[in-house]
Design a protein around this motif. Structure first.
Motif, PDB file in Angstrom:
ATOM      1  N   CYS A  85      -6.246 -62.122  -8.497  1.00  0.00           N
ATOM      2  CA  CYS A  85      -4.910 -61.649  -8.097  1.00  0.00           C
ATOM      3  C   CYS A  85      -4.969 -60.211  -7.597  1.00  0.00           C
ATOM      4  CB  CYS A  85      -3.949 -61.748  -9.280  1.00  0.00           C
ATOM      5  SG  CYS A  85      -3.500 -63.429  -9.695  1.00  0.00           S
ATOM      6  N   GLU A  86      -5.694 -59.373  -8.294  1.00  0.00           N
ATOM      7  CA  GLU A  86      -5.802 -57.963  -7.894  1.00  0.00           C
ATOM      8  C   GLU A  86      -6.462 -57.831  -6.524  1.00  0.00           C
ATOM      9  OE1 GLU A  86      -5.129 -53.895  -8.584  1.00  0.00           O
ATOM     10  OE2 GLU A  86      -4.484 -55.621  -9.753  1.00  0.00           O
TER      11      GLU A  86
ATOM     12  N   SER B 291      -1.551 -60.097 -12.055  1.00  0.00           N
ATOM     13  CA  SER B 291      -2.853 -59.627 -12.503  1.00  0.00           C
ATOM     14  C   SER B 291      -2.755 -58.931 -13.858  1.00  0.00           C
ATOM     15  CB  SER B 291      -3.461 -58.678 -11.463  1.00  0.00           C
ATOM     16  OG  SER B 291      -4.699 -58.194 -11.912  1.00  0.00           O
TER      17      SER B 291
ATOM     18  N   GLY C  30     -13.501 -56.389  -9.434  1.00  0.00           N
ATOM     19  CA  GLY C  30     -12.434 -56.238  -8.438  1.00  0.00           C
ATOM     20  C   GLY C  30     -12.853 -55.310  -7.306  1.00  0.00           C
TER      21      GLY C  30
ATOM     22  N   ALA D 278      -7.093 -62.756 -13.172  1.00  0.00           N
ATOM     23  CA  ALA D 278      -6.500 -61.431 -12.961  1.00  0.00           C
ATOM     24  C   ALA D 278      -7.239 -60.682 -11.855  1.00  0.00           C
ATOM     25  CB  ALA D 278      -6.525 -60.629 -14.261  1.00  0.00           C
TER      26      ALA D 278
ATOM     27  N   THR E 287       1.207 -60.171  -6.849  1.00  0.00           N
ATOM     28  CA  THR E 287      -0.143 -60.407  -7.371  1.00  0.00           C
ATOM     29  C   THR E 287      -0.566 -59.335  -8.376  1.00  0.00           C
ATOM     30  OG1 THR E 287      -1.111 -59.333  -5.435  1.00  0.00           O
ATOM     31  CG2 THR E 287      -0.956 -61.740  -5.395  1.00  0.00           C
TER      32      THR E 287
ATOM     33  N   TRP F 263     -12.851 -56.094 -15.048  1.00  0.00           N
ATOM     34  CA  TRP F 263     -11.745 -56.191 -14.098  1.00  0.00           C
ATOM     35  C   TRP F 263     -11.905 -55.172 -12.976  1.00  0.00           C
ATOM     36  CZ3 TRP F 263      -7.128 -52.973 -13.631  1.00  0.00           C
ATOM     37  CH2 TRP F 263      -6.081 -53.577 -12.931  1.00  0.00           C
TER      38      TRP F 263
END
Length: 120
Positions: free
Chosen positions: A13-14, A43, A67, A10, A39, A63
């Motif tokens: 993707c972020e 995510s 991220g 996730a 994405t 996350w």
């Protein structure tokens, strides 16, 4: 283990979606919208899978912190954006906060195991 794999996927993707905004946004906004939209949706789907086994506070903190750290570091290395000491310190604080949240979710062994002669 699968929950952590879902969480790290996730995050990837972020980060990909966020960087796509910068890389494709000026010249091909339709591509930026497509990559970012896809994405980000993926995510959130993966994040929801991680929530099944990882406490929400921990998963969301990891996350967000990882991220943000990855977007910042990749922006500095790939896109030539400047990274100053206060920003690095702030990122370290975010990562430390996520780690402390993770450590705070563990139940001590003495509380999770029944004591001999204790009530059931």
């Amino acid at each position: 283990m699968r929950a952590w794999l879902a969480l790290f996927s996730a995050i990837a993707c972020e980060v990909t979606g966020t960087l796509a905004l910068k890389l494709f946004g000026v010249h091909t906004p339709w591509l930026a919208a497509a990559v970012t939209g896809g994405t980000v949706v993926l995510s959130y789907l993966l994040l929801s899978l991680a929530f099944r086994r990882i406490p929400v506070a921990v998963a969301f903190a990891v996350w967000e912190a990882l991220g943000l750290a990855l977007v910042t570091l990749l922006g500095a290395t790939l896109l030539g954006e400047h990274l100053r000491a206060p920003q690095v310190l702030a990122l370290l604080g975010l990562l430390l906060g996520a780690r402390l949240l993770h450590l705070g979710t563990h139940t001590p062994v003495s509380q999770s195991t029944p004591q001999p002669g204790g009530a059931l």
